[in-house]
Design a protein around this motif. Sequence first.
Motif, mmCIF file in Angstrom:
data_model
loop_
_atom_site.group_PDB
_atom_site.id
_atom_site.type_symbol
_atom_site.label_atom_id
_atom_site.label_comp_id
_atom_site.label_asym_id
_atom_site.label_seq_id
_atom_site.Cartn_x
_atom_site.Cartn_y
_atom_site.Cartn_z
ATOM 1 N N ALA A 6 0.836 -1.200 0.000
ATOM 2 C CA ALA A 6 0.000 0.000 0.000
ATOM 3 C C ALA A 6 0.868 1.246 0.000
ATOM 4 O O ALA A 6 1.887 1.303 0.691
ATOM 5 C CB ALA A 6 -0.922 0.012 1.220
ATOM 6 N N ASP A 7 0.458 2.204 -0.796
ATOM 7 C CA ASP A 7 1.139 3.497 -0.796
ATOM 8 C C ASP A 7 0.191 4.540 -1.375
ATOM 9 O O ASP A 7 -0.851 4.201 -1.954
ATOM 10 C CB ASP A 7 2.425 3.440 -1.618
ATOM 11 N N THR A 8 0.559 5.805 -1.208
ATOM 12 C CA THR A 8 -0.261 6.911 -1.701
ATOM 13 C C THR A 8 0.274 7.381 -3.055
ATOM 14 O O THR A 8 1.480 7.598 -3.217
ATOM 15 C CB THR A 8 -0.262 8.062 -0.691
ATOM 16 N N TRP A 39 -8.799 0.801 -2.632
ATOM 17 C CA TRP A 39 -8.263 2.156 -2.498
ATOM 18 C C TRP A 39 -9.128 2.938 -1.523
ATOM 19 O O TRP A 39 -10.275 2.591 -1.250
ATOM 20 C CB TRP A 39 -8.197 2.864 -3.846
ATOM 21 N N ARG A 48 -4.862 6.452 -1.530
ATOM 22 C CA ARG A 48 -4.039 5.404 -0.932
ATOM 23 C C ARG A 48 -4.482 4.095 -1.573
ATOM 24 O O ARG A 48 -5.662 3.716 -1.498
ATOM 25 C CB ARG A 48 -4.228 5.371 0.574
ATOM 26 N N ALA A 73 -6.920 9.680 -0.115
ATOM 27 C CA ALA A 73 -5.753 10.046 0.687
ATOM 28 C C ALA A 73 -6.063 11.305 1.486
ATOM 29 O O ALA A 73 -6.699 12.224 0.976
ATOM 30 C CB ALA A 73 -4.548 10.281 -0.207
#
Length: 576
Positions: free
Chosen positions: A507-509, A573, A550, A576
């Motif tokens: 997971a990342d933005t 998702w 995210r 963010a």
Amino acid sequence: MSEARPRIVARPYAERASLTLAQAGIHPVLSRIYAARGVASAADLDHALAGLADPGLLTGADAAARLLADALARGARILIVADYDCDGATACAVAVRGLRALGAATGTTAAVDFLVPDRFTLGYGLTPEVVALACRHPRLGKPDIIVTVDNGIASLDGVAAANAQGIAVLVTDHHLPGEALPAAACIVNPNQPGCGFPSKHLAGVGVMFYVLLALRAELRRRGAFAGAEPNLGALLDLVALGTVADVVRLDRNNRLLVAQGLKRIRAGRASPGVAALLAVAGRSAARAGAFDLGFAAGPRLNAAGRLDDMTVGIACLLADDLPAAMGLAQRLDELNRERRDIEARMRDEALASLAVDDPGERFTIALFDPAWHQGVVGIVASRVKDRYHRPAVVFAPGAGDELRGSGRSIGALNLRDCLDLVSKAEPGLLRRFGGHAMAAGLTIAAADFARFAAAFEAAARRMLAPADLGATVLTDGALEPSYLNLPFARALEDEVWGQGFAAPTFADTFNIAAQRLVRERHLKLSLERGGRLLDAIQFNATERLPARARVAFRLGIDEYNGNARAGIFVEAWEAA
């Protein structure tokens, strides 16, 4: 009922274990991933056959070995009674192939054949009706011994009927037992009371494989082999297929079995049936992984039991050459296409009914339509469960006045225990039921659907808290951009991932640089982070992402026209 949007949650891991694994030479990201799945040492990742749990620890295995060794010695007629799913089919093929090989190696004349009940007329398990059918077996005649595979632990009446006919019954199963056990000559089931076998999650095919290991050891002690002993490792591709397809927990022992089976497949030593199933699915045997078994070979084999007769699937697995297996696999592929069409229609109808008749704050979902196909209700239940993160049971018409249902559950609810609670609260409501924590089957009277829906809801409310109904996607944290490449994607695919040993999700933005629908049902994305653009796709999704999100994703391999590259597959998702 609104569709459940999952929360993206980082999976905790033991830092000390991660450090220990990294110091043992394991990739630092993989060390973190393994530690989050309870792996404490590099030895836990060793897939050598020497690490298999001892068959002697499996209650009943030695007694079963003596029973079968005696049967082989006197040239008995042995009938395998199989279940009609992929686990049952592979367990049947393992039993037939293994017993024939051991009989041939010991110079005996025992006859081994199989019978798989028609799920639509005879239902599940060894029933008195199946025993009557077994006594008229067209090739074998009346058997001396019946061996159940992937069924039998709940077959009290069927075993009694076999005993009355003078037929000994060996039950090999992995399903959870009820309060009473059948009066079989022998029972092998890691989940029976008093069994101390360390892997409680063996699939039915794994249980049968262990019985064969114990039988070979017993024959060796008796000096029965006329020449070289059969290599039971040749059956491991079938064991791997059934284990993955039955979605049992991949503990260390099961991962070892699957890894060894995949090793044989990749080396070109798969049985003709498994090779043919992969070929008709367009999958490369040389690069086969657990995903290919679970989502390509398994569904094609399962399609026979869902729509037709699993005999054709078992015949494919027993084929001795590739041309014969290919013909049968092509028939299975046709059945799978038909199954997909039926499933899509039923799924759309099920979701449409939920959109119109919103269950609101209910903890469970129960659905029925008189036009639905009983062979596909389990898949539809799985789709509904995934969409709404609620335990779901879907029914279709059965024989006479019956409805046959199949259920799928969420992690917080043991579905078989829940149905047991229903049966105690409403005596007589469930005519038959059985299964696992995550999946179960049941039969009720058609007039009792509303009564069942209410009882199911009441039982689930006793076992669940509202917080259990919130869907989550567990991730393994961020993945450094330098690892978003094909070599690391291949390193991930080399491992055996599955139920209870989840494939890594990161997971990342990202900034969403571009997005568009392809084929009207998949979302193609361009993700931006740190000035780098990354292509990604979210399958079966049409909702557009916000400008910044995210993203939880899997790193896999995207192949097109023979070219392979790292692929980013979006799982979920949140803004963010």
